[in-house]
Design a protein around this motif. Structure first.
Motif, mmCIF file in Angstrom:
data_model
loop_
_atom_site.group_PDB
_atom_site.id
_atom_site.type_symbol
_atom_site.label_atom_id
_atom_site.label_comp_id
_atom_site.label_asym_id
_atom_site.label_seq_id
_atom_site.Cartn_x
_atom_site.Cartn_y
_atom_site.Cartn_z
ATOM 1 N N ALA A 244 0.834 -1.208 0.000
ATOM 2 C CA ALA A 244 0.000 0.000 0.000
ATOM 3 C C ALA A 244 0.865 1.253 0.000
ATOM 4 C CB ALA A 244 -0.922 -0.008 1.223
ATOM 5 N N ALA A 245 1.909 1.270 0.832
ATOM 6 C CA ALA A 245 2.808 2.427 0.868
ATOM 7 C C ALA A 245 3.446 2.649 -0.490
ATOM 8 C CB ALA A 245 3.880 2.230 1.938
ATOM 9 N N ALA A 246 3.806 1.567 -1.173
ATOM 10 C CA ALA A 246 4.446 1.681 -2.482
ATOM 11 C C ALA A 246 3.505 2.236 -3.546
ATOM 12 C CB ALA A 246 4.976 0.318 -2.919
ATOM 13 N N GLN A 247 2.202 2.061 -3.349
ATOM 14 C CA GLN A 247 1.228 2.687 -4.243
ATOM 15 C C GLN A 247 1.271 4.205 -4.085
ATOM 16 O OE1 GLN A 247 -0.843 1.599 -6.552
ATOM 17 N NE2 GLN A 247 -1.398 -0.516 -6.184
ATOM 18 N N GLU A 248 1.393 4.669 -2.844
ATOM 19 C CA GLU A 248 1.384 6.108 -2.580
ATOM 20 C C GLU A 248 2.723 6.758 -2.909
ATOM 21 O OE1 GLU A 248 -0.090 9.850 -1.292
ATOM 22 O OE2 GLU A 248 -1.060 7.993 -1.952
ATOM 23 N N THR A 249 3.829 6.096 -2.581
ATOM 24 C CA THR A 249 5.156 6.679 -2.835
ATOM 25 C C THR A 249 5.585 6.516 -4.289
ATOM 26 O OG1 THR A 249 6.349 4.629 -2.305
ATOM 27 C CG2 THR A 249 5.881 6.138 -0.470
ATOM 28 N N ALA A 250 4.841 5.727 -5.039
ATOM 29 C CA ALA A 250 5.152 5.401 -6.445
ATOM 30 C C ALA A 250 6.354 4.472 -6.561
ATOM 31 C CB ALA A 250 5.379 6.662 -7.271
ATOM 32 N N ALA A 251 6.731 3.795 -5.470
ATOM 33 C CA ALA A 251 7.823 2.821 -5.535
ATOM 34 C C ALA A 251 7.482 1.701 -6.519
ATOM 35 C CB ALA A 251 8.094 2.239 -4.146
ATOM 36 N N LEU A 252 6.222 1.281 -6.547
ATOM 37 C CA LEU A 252 5.801 0.234 -7.477
ATOM 38 C C LEU A 252 5.985 0.673 -8.927
ATOM 39 C CD1 LEU A 252 2.546 -1.356 -6.010
ATOM 40 C CD2 LEU A 252 4.532 -2.601 -6.866
ATOM 41 N N ALA A 253 5.492 1.855 -9.236
ATOM 42 C CA ALA A 253 5.582 2.348 -10.610
ATOM 43 C C ALA A 253 7.032 2.594 -11.012
ATOM 44 C CB ALA A 253 4.760 3.631 -10.752
ATOM 45 N N GLN A 254 7.816 3.180 -10.121
ATOM 46 C CA GLN A 254 9.208 3.490 -10.435
ATOM 47 C C GLN A 254 10.053 2.238 -10.612
ATOM 48 O OE1 GLN A 254 10.968 6.504 -7.822
ATOM 49 N NE2 GLN A 254 8.930 7.359 -7.466
ATOM 50 N N SER A 255 9.658 1.141 -9.942
ATOM 51 C CA SER A 255 10.454 -0.085 -10.019
ATOM 52 C C SER A 255 10.364 -0.757 -11.381
ATOM 53 C CB SER A 255 10.030 -1.068 -8.921
ATOM 54 O OG SER A 255 8.762 -1.632 -9.194
ATOM 55 N N SER A 256 9.471 -0.296 -12.236
ATOM 56 C CA SER A 256 9.417 -0.820 -13.593
ATOM 57 C C SER A 256 10.637 -0.392 -14.391
ATOM 58 C CB SER A 256 8.135 -0.333 -14.298
ATOM 59 O OG SER A 256 6.985 -0.839 -13.653
ATOM 60 N N GLU A 257 11.241 0.727 -13.985
ATOM 61 C CA GLU A 257 12.419 1.255 -14.674
ATOM 62 C C GLU A 257 13.721 0.893 -13.968
ATOM 63 O OE1 GLU A 257 11.806 5.421 -15.032
ATOM 64 O OE2 GLU A 257 10.026 5.221 -16.296
ATOM 65 N N ARG A 258 13.709 0.916 -12.628
ATOM 66 C CA ARG A 258 14.893 0.552 -11.854
ATOM 67 C C ARG A 258 14.434 0.039 -10.495
ATOM 68 N NH1 ARG A 258 18.050 6.119 -10.483
ATOM 69 N NH2 ARG A 258 19.368 4.671 -9.309
ATOM 70 N N PRO A 259 15.184 -0.885 -9.872
ATOM 71 C CA PRO A 259 14.770 -1.428 -8.579
ATOM 72 C C PRO A 259 14.663 -0.338 -7.513
ATOM 73 C CG PRO A 259 16.489 -2.781 -9.554
ATOM 74 C CD PRO A 259 16.398 -1.533 -10.386
ATOM 75 N N VAL A 260 13.722 -0.519 -6.597
ATOM 76 C CA VAL A 260 13.493 0.440 -5.515
ATOM 77 C C VAL A 260 13.463 -0.310 -4.186
ATOM 78 C CG1 VAL A 260 11.895 2.125 -4.517
ATOM 79 C CG2 VAL A 260 12.178 1.996 -7.004
ATOM 80 N N ILE A 261 14.145 0.241 -3.193
ATOM 81 C CA ILE A 261 14.058 -0.285 -1.833
ATOM 82 C C ILE A 261 13.296 0.746 -1.004
ATOM 83 C CG2 ILE A 261 15.302 -1.002 0.236
ATOM 84 C CD1 ILE A 261 17.648 -1.762 -1.621
ATOM 85 N N GLN A 262 12.144 0.353 -0.511
ATOM 86 C CA GLN A 262 11.319 1.242 0.312
ATOM 87 C C GLN A 262 11.665 1.022 1.782
ATOM 88 O OE1 GLN A 262 6.936 2.342 -0.483
ATOM 89 N NE2 GLN A 262 6.837 0.625 0.918
ATOM 90 N N VAL A 263 11.965 2.113 2.480
ATOM 91 C CA VAL A 263 12.387 2.064 3.882
ATOM 92 C C VAL A 263 11.288 2.693 4.727
ATOM 93 C CG1 VAL A 263 14.163 2.754 5.542
ATOM 94 C CG2 VAL A 263 14.797 2.300 3.150
ATOM 95 N N GLN A 264 10.540 1.854 5.458
ATOM 96 C CA GLN A 264 9.462 2.361 6.310
ATOM 97 C C GLN A 264 9.951 2.399 7.755
ATOM 98 O OE1 GLN A 264 6.517 -0.413 4.077
ATOM 99 N NE2 GLN A 264 5.202 1.003 5.220
ATOM 100 N N LEU A 265 10.233 3.608 8.229
ATOM 101 C CA LEU A 265 10.790 3.812 9.564
ATOM 102 C C LEU A 265 9.676 4.039 10.572
ATOM 103 C CD1 LEU A 265 13.121 4.333 11.546
ATOM 104 C CD2 LEU A 265 13.226 6.696 10.684
ATOM 105 N N GLU A 266 9.546 3.110 11.511
ATOM 106 C CA GLU A 266 8.543 3.221 12.562
ATOM 107 C C GLU A 266 9.240 3.240 13.924
ATOM 108 O OE1 GLU A 266 5.547 3.947 12.018
ATOM 109 O OE2 GLU A 266 5.133 3.329 9.965
ATOM 110 N N ALA A 267 8.480 3.200 15.000
ATOM 111 C CA ALA A 267 9.041 3.417 16.336
ATOM 112 C C ALA A 267 10.110 2.400 16.710
ATOM 113 C CB ALA A 267 7.920 3.400 17.383
ATOM 114 N N ASN A 268 9.812 1.129 16.568
ATOM 115 C CA ASN A 268 10.703 0.092 17.073
ATOM 116 C C ASN A 268 11.255 -0.843 16.004
ATOM 117 O OD1 ASN A 268 10.415 0.830 19.909
ATOM 118 N ND2 ASN A 268 8.311 0.120 19.690
ATOM 119 N N HIS A 269 10.981 -0.550 14.756
ATOM 120 C CA HIS A 269 11.533 -1.381 13.681
ATOM 121 C C HIS A 269 11.541 -0.591 12.384
ATOM 122 C CE1 HIS A 269 7.889 -2.571 11.228
ATOM 123 N NE2 HIS A 269 7.353 -1.898 12.223
#
Length: 417
Positions: free
Chosen positions: A189-214
């Motif tokens: 879901a986050a990748a839909q909003e950040t466009a990580a999914l769409a951008q990964s069609s051209e080059r690989p993307v690593i999405q980093v979701q920073l939360e409180a304890n992980h």
């Protein structure tokens, strides 16, 4: 029936319940309401006290309904990326009715067959990862409706998550008297909003979701989620020395992190936080905050670089940083510390400008995508009450009893008589 499509998305994350209500119009989602409620019964991605979590869900739900004026009956439920697996299937779909024309029910049949093929005792289907269609030798992600052929192939990639976790989340939502419209993996879901999914069609993307304890690291390539794994350090770890020294609470800790604007390690005597405890007076300067936080953020980035080195070394990769922790200003200055181009994603949606809401917003786009196949007309709110609310607003606007124009007149015009 109203033309408005109103959806609610619910996420249990970072020790809180997050609820977003959105109106979808012409393919775009506009935020109507955001609610948050502390969830003491949630530890990481594990529900430790179901009754407490259910009470938190109801608290957020009640507040949203009171503000909107209609009931929320169904939600899109965000599922944590725990033990994520994918399953790819090629399904041949024959056109057996003699028309040689692809119709929606043919695609629905293909998707159903793909979902039935995998059997795994510890995982449960969450959402589609990617669906492509091969018709007459041509491959596309667009629905091949009305295409002429005797058969076509669906390349269906599906996502699965930890069965116990998904069932626990679903049970808590149902105990709060809510139906589940659909499930969506939080990283997807986050990748839909950040466009990580769409951008990964051209080059690989690593999405980093920073939360409180992980920190959740998700690798996307060729327009689909490839893998997902956790690091056990989150933004609370950045402040651990100061938390222990001054016995700081969770909310105070995060507010202080939002006041860390620069990597400048020079002494600064400017006091940014004062608190009088029974046995201790707390005074934290900007210099002490920076000297504590910045080295730890650098260490956190080094850990990400090490974990992702095998992927980065294979070719061009980019990082997108999101999650609640992306609201920490100094991260922007530290983008060059990553071992590949990195960008801290800034949420710009009006009413939800916070990294904590990225997955919620993206989940609605994921729902819209799959609904093109399912053709599900259900919305999240009580339709009769939504209709009544719209009629009331229109009537007030028509009679001049409310609305933006009336308010502007009261501000601009003056009585000169």
């Amino acid at each position: 029936m109203s033309k408005k499509r109103v959806y609610a998305a619910l996420e249990l994350a970072d020790g809180e319940v997050r609820l977003a209500v959105m109106e979808v119009y012409e393919g775009r989602a506009n935020v109507l309401r955001i609610e948050r409620a502390p969830a003491a019964g949630l530890s990481g991605t594990t529900i430790t006290d179901e009754a407490s979590v259910v009470a938190s869900i109801r608290q957020a739900l009640t507040a949203a309904q009171a503000a909107l004026g209609y009931r929320i009956e169904r939600v899109v439920l965000l599922v944590p990326s725990v033990n994520v697996k994918d399953s790819s299937q090629k399904i041949r779909v024959g056109i057996e009715d003699g028309t040689k024309t692809v119709r929606l029910f043919h695609i629905q049949q293909g998707l159903t067959r793909a979902q039935q093929l995998r059997r795994d005792d510890d995982a449960v289907f969450v959402n589609a990862n990617r669906i492509q269609y091969e018709v007459n030798g041509e491959t596309s992600s667009k629905l091949p409706l009305s295409e002429q052929c005797e058969e076509f192939v669906m390349d269906v990639d599906l996502l699965y998550a930890d069965k116990d976790t998904v069932y626990a989340y679903a049970r808590a939502v149902e105990q709060a008297n809510l139906e589940i419209l659909d499930l969506v993996l939080d990283s997807y879901a986050a990748a839909q909003e950040t466009a990580a999914l769409a951008q990964s069609s051209e080059r690989p993307v690593i999405q980093v979701q920073l939360e409180a304890n992980h920190t959740l690291l998700t690798y996307f390539q060729d327009g689909r989620l490839r893998s997902s794994f956790d690091l056990d350090k989150g933004y609370m770890w950045f402040m651990e020395p100061l938390r222990k020294k001054y016995r700081l609470g969770r909310e105070v800790t995060f507010r202080l992190l939002q006041n860390c604007f620069s990597t400048d390690m020079q002494d600064s005597s400017v006091i940014i936080y004062i608190e009088q405890k029974e046995d201790q007076r707390v005074e934290i300067t900007a210099g002490e905050l920076a000297k504590t936080v910045v080295p730890r953020i650098r260490e956190w980035i080094a850990g990400i670089n090490e974990a992702c080195a095998p992927i980065v070394n294979r070719g061009k990769v980019k990082y997108i940083v999101t999650g609640k922790g992306s609201n920490i200003p100094v991260l922007k200055e530290l983008e060059p510390a990553f071992n590949a181009p990195a960008r801290v994603y800034v949420e710009t949606s009006v009413g939800a400008r916070d990294g904590a809401f990225v997955s919620l917003l993206g989940s609605v786009y994921a729902l819209m995508d799959i609904n093109r196949i399912r053709h599900d007309d259900r919305i999240s709110v009580n339709n009769n009450e939504l209709e009544a609310s719209i009629d009331q607003i229109n009537a007030r606007s028509h009679h001049g009893d409310g609305g933006f124009t009336r308010k502007m007149k009261s501000l601009v015009l003056t009585d000169e008589g």
